[in-house]
Structures are given as structure tokens and as C-alpha cells.
Design a protein around this motif. Structure first.
Motif, mmCIF file in Angstrom:
data_model
loop_
_atom_site.group_PDB
_atom_site.id
_atom_site.type_symbol
_atom_site.label_atom_id
_atom_site.label_comp_id
_atom_site.label_asym_id
_atom_site.label_seq_id
_atom_site.Cartn_x
_atom_site.Cartn_y
_atom_site.Cartn_z
ATOM 1 N N GLU A 38 0.854 -1.180 0.000
ATOM 2 C CA GLU A 38 0.000 0.000 0.000
ATOM 3 C C GLU A 38 0.890 1.230 0.000
ATOM 4 O O GLU A 38 1.830 1.319 0.793
ATOM 5 N N ALA A 39 0.612 2.157 -0.896
ATOM 6 C CA ALA A 39 1.375 3.401 -0.958
ATOM 7 C C ALA A 39 0.810 4.369 0.071
ATOM 8 O O ALA A 39 -0.352 4.764 -0.017
ATOM 9 N N LEU A 40 1.609 4.722 1.061
ATOM 10 C CA LEU A 40 1.185 5.654 2.104
ATOM 11 C C LEU A 40 1.966 6.951 1.984
ATOM 12 O O LEU A 40 3.199 6.947 1.968
ATOM 13 N N LEU A 41 1.255 8.050 1.908
ATOM 14 C CA LEU A 41 1.854 9.370 1.744
ATOM 15 C C LEU A 41 2.365 9.904 3.076
ATOM 16 O O LEU A 41 1.663 9.853 4.078
ATOM 17 N N ARG A 42 3.577 10.431 3.047
ATOM 18 C CA ARG A 42 4.166 11.060 4.225
ATOM 19 C C ARG A 42 4.771 12.408 3.828
ATOM 20 O O ARG A 42 5.262 12.582 2.721
ATOM 21 N N TRP A 43 4.729 13.349 4.786
ATOM 22 C CA TRP A 43 5.266 14.687 4.553
ATOM 23 C C TRP A 43 6.253 15.014 5.663
ATOM 24 O O TRP A 43 5.896 15.072 6.822
ATOM 25 N N LYS A 44 7.498 15.225 5.270
ATOM 26 C CA LYS A 44 8.517 15.651 6.228
ATOM 27 C C LYS A 44 8.830 17.120 5.968
ATOM 28 O O LYS A 44 9.506 17.478 5.014
ATOM 29 N N HIS A 45 8.303 17.953 6.835
ATOM 30 C CA HIS A 45 8.491 19.398 6.737
ATOM 31 C C HIS A 45 9.911 19.736 7.181
ATOM 32 O O HIS A 45 10.421 19.138 8.131
ATOM 33 N N PRO A 46 10.573 20.691 6.511
ATOM 34 C CA PRO A 46 11.969 20.986 6.854
ATOM 35 C C PRO A 46 12.186 21.507 8.280
ATOM 36 O O PRO A 46 13.249 21.291 8.855
ATOM 37 N N THR A 47 11.188 22.171 8.875
ATOM 38 C CA THR A 47 11.367 22.677 10.236
ATOM 39 C C THR A 47 10.437 22.020 11.248
ATOM 40 O O THR A 47 10.783 21.899 12.416
ATOM 41 N N THR A 89 0.805 -6.182 -6.418
ATOM 42 C CA THR A 89 -0.080 -5.031 -6.561
ATOM 43 C C THR A 89 0.386 -3.866 -5.699
ATOM 44 O O THR A 89 1.104 -4.049 -4.709
ATOM 45 N N VAL A 90 -0.060 -2.686 -6.091
ATOM 46 C CA VAL A 90 0.153 -1.493 -5.289
ATOM 47 C C VAL A 90 -1.224 -0.864 -5.073
ATOM 48 O O VAL A 90 -1.985 -0.663 -6.019
ATOM 49 N N ALA A 91 -1.556 -0.615 -3.815
ATOM 50 C CA ALA A 91 -2.833 -0.003 -3.456
ATOM 51 C C ALA A 91 -2.588 1.474 -3.170
ATOM 52 O O ALA A 91 -1.658 1.822 -2.440
ATOM 53 N N VAL A 92 -3.431 2.305 -3.771
ATOM 54 C CA VAL A 92 -3.288 3.756 -3.612
ATOM 55 C C VAL A 92 -4.618 4.331 -3.140
ATOM 56 O O VAL A 92 -5.660 4.088 -3.753
ATOM 57 N N ASN A 93 -4.578 5.087 -2.052
ATOM 58 C CA ASN A 93 -5.773 5.758 -1.553
ATOM 59 C C ASN A 93 -6.117 6.936 -2.454
ATOM 60 O O ASN A 93 -5.231 7.700 -2.842
ATOM 61 N N VAL A 94 -7.392 7.066 -2.764
ATOM 62 C CA VAL A 94 -7.880 8.162 -3.595
ATOM 63 C C VAL A 94 -8.949 8.903 -2.805
ATOM 64 O O VAL A 94 -9.850 8.282 -2.240
#
Length: 188
Positions: A38-47, A89-94
Motif C-alpha cells: 500500500e502506498a502511504l503518503l508522508r510529509w517531512k516538513h523541513p522545520t 499489486t500497489v494499493a493507492v488511496n484516492v
């Protein structure tokens, strides 16, 4: 103020390459074998460091920036999965915003063509709550995706009460229940 800052910063997150995908495995419950990822989105903010998807995804949906972010997620997941040595397979949340976009089905078709990923290896995950907003429109889009060979999974089943009666009409290959409904197995 925090919300306004996150909204502003997430507009720059793609350009600054702060977003990334993680691929936890999906396993067959009976055999334990890995069936896909499963493709899980992550956000690493610089600060600020890691920002939870539970914080930034709703803001992205409200502002419409989820269309650009979701497009990036689909393109990246399909391109990376196409390069895997084992064709799982790759699962992507929409999000609902993506699903209700009039161009979504055609854009997804183009992403599959450009990435070279077989449509049989892509699984689109839709939350039950995303279906509640406009069942007929969602059904039309999901049936078009299924007709093109893309697998559809309902994610978080049990959270969108209005869709329960209509669920059999949807072309789901898989239904993932909300974790709150899962009971741990009792040891012998």
C-alpha cells in the motif's frame, strides 16, 4: 494560524520534494504471504518534521490541492511499482475530491500508460465516507475504473453509514474494515 501555515507550506511541499511514499506490505490473512503493498503518503516538513496525513490531507481536500498531490502519489506509486522485480499489486488511496473529478478516470488511464504498470497490479482504495457524498457519481467512476481493469477496494468500511445499504452495487474487489471493528484473536 497553524492551519493557515500548513495550507501555505503544503503548496510548496511537492516542489521542495518533501513528500514521499512508504510501502508497507499487504498480507494474505490465511497464508501470511505478501500479496502487494500500500502506498502511504508522508510529509517531512523541513522545520516541523513529520506532519501527520490526518492533519494535512483534510486541508488539501478542502483547498483542492489534493488533486495535485493525489496526481503525484498515483504517478509515483505506479512508476515505482512498475520497476519492482516481483509483480505485486500497489494499493493507492484516492480522495473523494479526486474520485469526483470529471477527468479522474482518463487521467488515471494516462498514468498507467506512461508508467507501464499493468492495470491489474493497481488497486484504488476509496473510503466509505467518500462514497456517501454522491453515490451515483462515485458508482459511475468506479465502474469505469473496473471496466479498465483497475481493482477497487473499500477502505475503512464501517465509518460511512449511508453507503452500507448501497455497498453491493459497488464493484469492490476487497473491503477493508475499520480497525475499530477488528477484535484481537484469543490465544489458545
Amino acid at each position: 494560524l497553524q492551519r493557515a501555515v500548513i495550507e501555505h507550506d503544503q503548496r510548496m511541499a511537492l516542489a521542495r520534494k518533501e513528500l514521499r511514499l512508504l510501502y508497507p506490505p499487504q498480507q494474505d490473512v490465511q497464508s501470511g504471504s505478501v500479496t502487494g503493498f500500500e502506498a502511504l503518503l508522508r510529509w517531512k516538513h523541513p522545520t516541523r518534521g513529520e506532519i501527520s496525513p490526518a492533519v494535512f490531507i483534510p486541508i488539501a481536500e478542502e483547498t483542492g490541492s489534493i488533486l495535485e498531490i493525489g496526481d503525484w502519489v498515483l504517478k509515483t506509486a505506479c512508476r515505482e511499482a512498475a520497476a519492482w522485480t516481483v509483480p505485486l499489486t500497489v494499493a493507492v488511496n484516492v480522495s473523494a475530491v479526486q474520485l469526483y473529478n470529471a477527468n479522474f478516470v482518463q487521467e488515471l488511464h494516462q498514468i498507467l500508460l506512461e508508467s507501464g504498470l499493468s492495470r491489474r497490479r493497481l488497486e484504488i482504495e476509496i473510503t466509505e465516507t467518500a462514497l456517501v457524498r454522491d453515490l451515483n457519481r462515485a458508482l459511475t467512476s468506479l465502474r469505469q475504473l473496473k471496466a479498465r481493469g483497475v481493482r477497487i477496494a473499500m477502505d475503512d468500511f464501517g465509518t460511512g453509514y449511508s453507503a452500507r445499504a448501497k455497498r453491493p452495487a459497488f464493484p469492490f474487489a476487497k473491503v477493508k474494515t475499520n480497525g475499530a471493528f477488528a477484535k484481537p484473536a484469543k490465544p489458545n
